[in-house]
Design a protein around this motif. Structure first.
Motif, PDB file in Angstrom:
ATOM      1  N   GLY A 113       0.842  -1.186   0.000  1.00 39.59           N
ATOM      2  CA  GLY A 113       0.000   0.000   0.000  1.00 39.59           C
ATOM      3  C   GLY A 113       0.875   1.232   0.000  1.00 39.59           C
ATOM      4  N   GLY A 114       0.755   2.047   1.053  1.00 38.70           N
ATOM      5  CA  GLY A 114       1.556   3.266   1.153  1.00 38.70           C
ATOM      6  C   GLY A 114       2.949   3.046   1.688  1.00 38.70           C
ATOM      7  N   LEU A 115       3.284   1.799   2.059  1.00 44.26           N
ATOM      8  CA  LEU A 115       4.616   1.434   2.535  1.00 44.26           C
ATOM      9  C   LEU A 115       4.990   2.128   3.831  1.00 44.26           C
ATOM     10  CD1 LEU A 115       6.374   1.418  -0.950  1.00 44.26           C
ATOM     11  CD2 LEU A 115       5.895  -0.587   0.462  1.00 44.26           C
ATOM     12  N   THR A 116       3.992   2.463   4.649  1.00 42.44           N
ATOM     13  CA  THR A 116       4.259   3.137   5.919  1.00 42.44           C
ATOM     14  C   THR A 116       4.288   2.169   7.102  1.00 42.44           C
ATOM     15  OG1 THR A 116       1.902   3.601   6.210  1.00 42.44           O
ATOM     16  CG2 THR A 116       3.209   5.279   5.103  1.00 42.44           C
ATOM     17  N   GLY A 117       4.164   0.872   6.843  1.00 42.25           N
ATOM     18  CA  GLY A 117       4.148  -0.111   7.921  1.00 42.25           C
ATOM     19  C   GLY A 117       5.490  -0.222   8.617  1.00 42.25           C
ATOM     20  N   LEU A 118       5.448  -0.543   9.902  1.00 40.90           N
ATOM     21  CA  LEU A 118       6.665  -0.617  10.715  1.00 40.90           C
ATOM     22  C   LEU A 118       7.039  -2.035  11.121  1.00 40.90           C
ATOM     23  CD1 LEU A 118       5.961   2.428  13.066  1.00 40.90           C
ATOM     24  CD2 LEU A 118       7.472   2.355  11.072  1.00 40.90           C
ATOM     25  N   ALA A 119       6.269  -3.036  10.651  1.00 42.17           N
ATOM     26  CA  ALA A 119       6.530  -4.414  11.071  1.00 42.17           C
ATOM     27  C   ALA A 119       7.065  -5.289   9.941  1.00 42.17           C
ATOM     28  CB  ALA A 119       5.252  -5.037  11.641  1.00 42.17           C
ATOM     29  N   GLY A 120       7.277  -4.719   8.765  1.00 43.40           N
ATOM     30  CA  GLY A 120       7.808  -5.500   7.647  1.00 43.40           C
ATOM     31  C   GLY A 120       6.759  -6.230   6.850  1.00 43.40           C
ATOM     32  N   GLY A 121       5.476  -5.890   7.043  1.00 46.58           N
ATOM     33  CA  GLY A 121       4.418  -6.590   6.334  1.00 46.58           C
ATOM     34  C   GLY A 121       4.425  -6.360   4.837  1.00 46.58           C
ATOM     35  N   ALA A 122       4.943  -5.212   4.379  1.00 42.04           N
ATOM     36  CA  ALA A 122       4.992  -4.905   2.949  1.00 42.04           C
ATOM     37  C   ALA A 122       6.403  -5.030   2.386  1.00 42.04           C
ATOM     38  CB  ALA A 122       4.453  -3.501   2.690  1.00 42.04           C
ATOM     39  N   GLN A 123       7.308  -5.602   3.177  1.00 46.42           N
ATOM     40  CA  GLN A 123       8.684  -5.778   2.738  1.00 46.42           C
ATOM     41  C   GLN A 123       8.760  -6.872   1.670  1.00 46.42           C
ATOM     42  OE1 GLN A 123      11.211  -3.985   3.688  1.00 46.42           O
ATOM     43  NE2 GLN A 123      13.047  -5.125   3.154  1.00 46.42           N
ATOM     44  N   PRO A 124       9.396  -6.603   0.510  1.00 43.22           N
ATOM     45  CA  PRO A 124       9.553  -7.659  -0.497  1.00 43.22           C
ATOM     46  C   PRO A 124      10.335  -8.846   0.054  1.00 43.22           C
ATOM     47  CG  PRO A 124      10.114  -5.504  -1.401  1.00 43.22           C
ATOM     48  CD  PRO A 124       9.978  -5.321   0.083  1.00 43.22           C
ATOM     49  N   VAL A 125      10.127 -10.004  -0.556  1.00 40.09           N
ATOM     50  CA  VAL A 125      10.882 -11.196  -0.176  1.00 40.09           C
ATOM     51  C   VAL A 125      11.678 -11.668  -1.381  1.00 40.09           C
ATOM     52  CG1 VAL A 125       9.228 -11.879   1.592  1.00 40.09           C
ATOM     53  CG2 VAL A 125       8.973 -12.767  -0.721  1.00 40.09           C
ATOM     54  N   ALA A 126      12.834 -12.236  -1.132  1.00 43.94           N
ATOM     55  CA  ALA A 126      13.705 -12.688  -2.209  1.00 43.94           C
ATOM     56  C   ALA A 126      12.981 -13.705  -3.085  1.00 43.94           C
ATOM     57  CB  ALA A 126      14.975 -13.296  -1.620  1.00 43.94           C
ATOM     58  N   GLY A 127      13.068 -13.516  -4.396  1.00 43.78           N
ATOM     59  CA  GLY A 127      12.434 -14.446  -5.322  1.00 43.78           C
ATOM     60  C   GLY A 127      10.960 -14.219  -5.530  1.00 43.78           C
ATOM     61  N   GLY A 128      10.405 -13.198  -4.877  1.00 40.24           N
ATOM     62  CA  GLY A 128       8.985 -12.906  -5.003  1.00 40.24           C
ATOM     63  C   GLY A 128       8.738 -11.628  -5.771  1.00 40.24           C
ATOM     64  N   LEU A 153       0.633 -15.766  -0.998  1.00 42.09           N
ATOM     65  CA  LEU A 153       0.351 -14.392  -0.582  1.00 42.09           C
ATOM     66  C   LEU A 153       1.132 -14.019   0.680  1.00 42.09           C
ATOM     67  CD1 LEU A 153      -3.366 -13.250  -0.999  1.00 42.09           C
ATOM     68  CD2 LEU A 153      -1.288 -12.283  -1.982  1.00 42.09           C
ATOM     69  N   ASN A 154       2.028 -13.049   0.518  1.00 41.64           N
ATOM     70  CA  ASN A 154       2.841 -12.554   1.635  1.00 41.64           C
ATOM     71  C   ASN A 154       3.471 -13.700   2.425  1.00 41.64           C
ATOM     72  OD1 ASN A 154       3.754 -10.037   2.271  1.00 41.64           O
ATOM     73  ND2 ASN A 154       2.021  -9.443   3.535  1.00 41.64           N
ATOM     74  N   THR A 155       4.058 -14.609   1.674  1.00 39.05           N
ATOM     75  CA  THR A 155       4.659 -15.812   2.244  1.00 39.05           C
ATOM     76  C   THR A 155       5.669 -15.455   3.334  1.00 39.05           C
ATOM     77  OG1 THR A 155       4.457 -16.797   0.052  1.00 39.05           O
ATOM     78  CG2 THR A 155       5.814 -17.960   1.660  1.00 39.05           C
ATOM     79  N   GLY A 156       5.548 -16.133   4.475  1.00 40.57           N
ATOM     80  CA  GLY A 156       6.502 -15.947   5.558  1.00 40.57           C
ATOM     81  C   GLY A 156       6.174 -14.796   6.486  1.00 40.57           C
ATOM     82  N   LYS A 157       5.098 -14.065   6.191  1.00 38.02           N
ATOM     83  CA  LYS A 157       4.704 -12.972   7.081  1.00 38.02           C
ATOM     84  C   LYS A 157       3.714 -13.490   8.144  1.00 38.02           C
ATOM     85  CE  LYS A 157       6.887 -10.122   4.271  1.00 38.02           C
ATOM     86  NZ  LYS A 157       6.186  -9.157   3.423  1.00 38.02           N
ATOM     87  N   VAL A 158       3.698 -12.855   9.276  1.00 34.71           N
ATOM     88  CA  VAL A 158       2.816 -13.130  10.419  1.00 34.71           C
ATOM     89  C   VAL A 158       3.211 -14.443  11.106  1.00 34.71           C
ATOM     90  CG1 VAL A 158       0.466 -13.341  11.304  1.00 34.71           C
ATOM     91  CG2 VAL A 158       0.937 -11.837   9.350  1.00 34.71           C
TER      92      VAL A 158
END
Length: 467
Positions: free
Chosen positions: A73-88, A459-464
């Protein structure tokens, strides 16, 4: 992923979506990280759809190829939820922006998920209504991300978390299925309330593309007062008194420990200290209502009682919009951390309010014993049991002891029966601490929901959490 598999995925994306796909070094730097402080990651593709059917196409292709898609989204998250992952790949909603409809009778607004929060707020205001969601990042954050993380913010004490404002959603599932439920009805008890699955799921179960939000009556008055209290027990007395006397008119209750107040007002020359002498704790209190002739007087009467009782030692009541902005500027100065402190370790925790003072005292003592002279700023919404801490060890420079600080702080929160995330989500940074707050049975149910809706785990593999 092999180069051949990667090329096949990108070729199919390009054939289906054309200019909406960007690859390689052409991917702009902002899409390579969020605000979490994690190092940038170059995704294999950036997808910027304009319509829901393009989101569906992208997910169908990713599902066939087994490629992770990270929603942004706006990339304002502080927990890494919108952080890209390698190979994704990353899928940004930034081009899916706009107000589709405002219904003044149903008091609702229908918007695309990539619409900045501030744009939605202004559209509601121009229609004579009010959106109760408000965050410091309002100009950058997007409404889809606000819902995906179940954002909180400054006015939860009156209006509730983000999920309290949602009437309907349109969501694209990991296999590309579009679920459109743009409900406007407050009362709709027909079966499961499916939207709640996706609100707060951090983009792990589906991608929100359109939203129907519930609006409120626009307050006719807003009054703000900045208070100095002797100690935290006095803050609790102020909170109880304000709730009892102001009722639902109490729309914000922001608390700042001296560590935060003194540091920020001392470092930022543009910040005016609202109060002339130091106090044990500071409170920014807001009242909003519908009686221009009486509201200000009600707040003044409450503050007079609190001052007479010794609950409040000193207070300044804003008498103009400029003074209101100046008072809020102290609390909103959090956006300047990077400039003032360099690398930080930030916490967003929930604690039973009457335990906060003891927990903070324990954390501060242990922190200073471990890193003498280090910085620990404490503030929070408090009225909704949400506390923020920001830590920096100057002697460590760019090599902050993030893990050790996190173990200390979240260990104390766990021991007090609190939550490791009050409003920012889990993302990547808090994943290993999720079990501090959730039971084995809860974690198992989360995993079953993820497996049911996203069996390919794209979808957002490895998050949460990790399946």
């Amino acid at each position: 992923m092999t180069e051949t598999a990667k090329a096949a995925f990108i070729d199919e994306l390009n054939a289906a979506l054309g200019a909406a796909v960007v690859t390689g070094e052409d991917i702009p730097a902002p899409f390579r990280h969020d605000w979490s402080g994690l190092p940038p990651v170059l995704p294999i593709a950036l997808i910027r759809p304009r319509e829901t059917d393009e989101v569906a196409t992208a997910l169908k292709i990713a599902n066939r190829h087994g490629v992770t898609i990270v929603p942004q989204g706006g990339l304002t998250g502080l927990a890494g939820g919108a952080q890209p992952v390698a190979g994704g790949a990353v899928l940004s909603l930034d081009r899916m922006s706009g107000i589709e409809e405002i219904d003044p009778v149903m008091a609702s607004i229908t918007v695309k998920a990539g619409t900045p929060l501030e744009v939605v707020q202004k559209a509601a205001d121009e229609a004579g209504l009010f959106l109760g969601i408000d965050l410091g990042a309002r100009g950058s954050c997007q409404i889809g991300g606000n819902l995906a993380t179940n954002a909180g913010g400054n006015r939860v004490i009156r209006y509730g978390m983000a999920r309290e404002h949602v009437l309907g959603l349109e969501v694209v599932l990991p296999d590309g299925t579009v679920v459109t439920s743009l409900n406007k009805l407050i009362k709709n008890n027909a079966g499961y309330d499916l939207k709640q699955l996706f609100i707060g799921s951090e983009g792990t179960l589906g991608i929100i593309t359109r939203v129907v939000l519930r609006l409120q009556a626009k307050p006719l008055t807003v009054n703000t007062v900045f208070c100095g209290c002797r100690d935290f027990p006095a803050v609790l007395d102020l909170l109880k008194g304000a709730r009892a006397r102001l009722g639902p008119a109490l729309s914000a209750f922001e608390v700042m420990w001296p560590s935060f107040y003194d540091f920020m007002t001392g470092k930022l020359s543009e910040l005016r200290r609202p109060l002339g002498r130091p106090h044990g704790v500071y409170v920014l209190l807001e009242q909003s209502g519908f009686d221009p002739e009486a509201d200000s007087g009600r707040l003044e009467a409450v503050m007079a009682e609190m001052l007479e009782a010794g609950i409040v030692e000193d207070a300044v009541l804003a008498s103009s919009e400029r003074e209101t902005r100046d008072l809020w500027a102290v609390r909103d100065s959090v956006s300047e951390y990077g400039k003032l402190m360099g690398p930080i370790t930030a916490f967003d925790v929930g604690l039973q309010t009457d335990r906060m003072a003891d927990v903070i005292a324990g954390i501060e003592a242990a922190y200073q014993a471990r890193w003498p002279g280090a910085i620990l700023l404490v503030y929070g919404h408090i009225g909704d049991s949400n506390l923020h801490l920001v830590a920096n060890v100057p002697a460590a420079g760019d090599h902050q002891p993030h893990d050790d600080i996190t173990d200390l702080v979240l260990g104390a929160v766990r021991a007090a029966g609190g939550t490791v995330s009050a409003e920012h989500g889990i993302g990547l940074l808090k994943k290993k601490y999720l079990h501090f707050t959730r039971s084995d049975a809860e974690l198992a149910l989360m995993a079953r929901l993820k497996a049911a809706l996203d069996p390919g785990n794209i979808l957002n593999t490895g998050k949460v959490f990790t399946l």
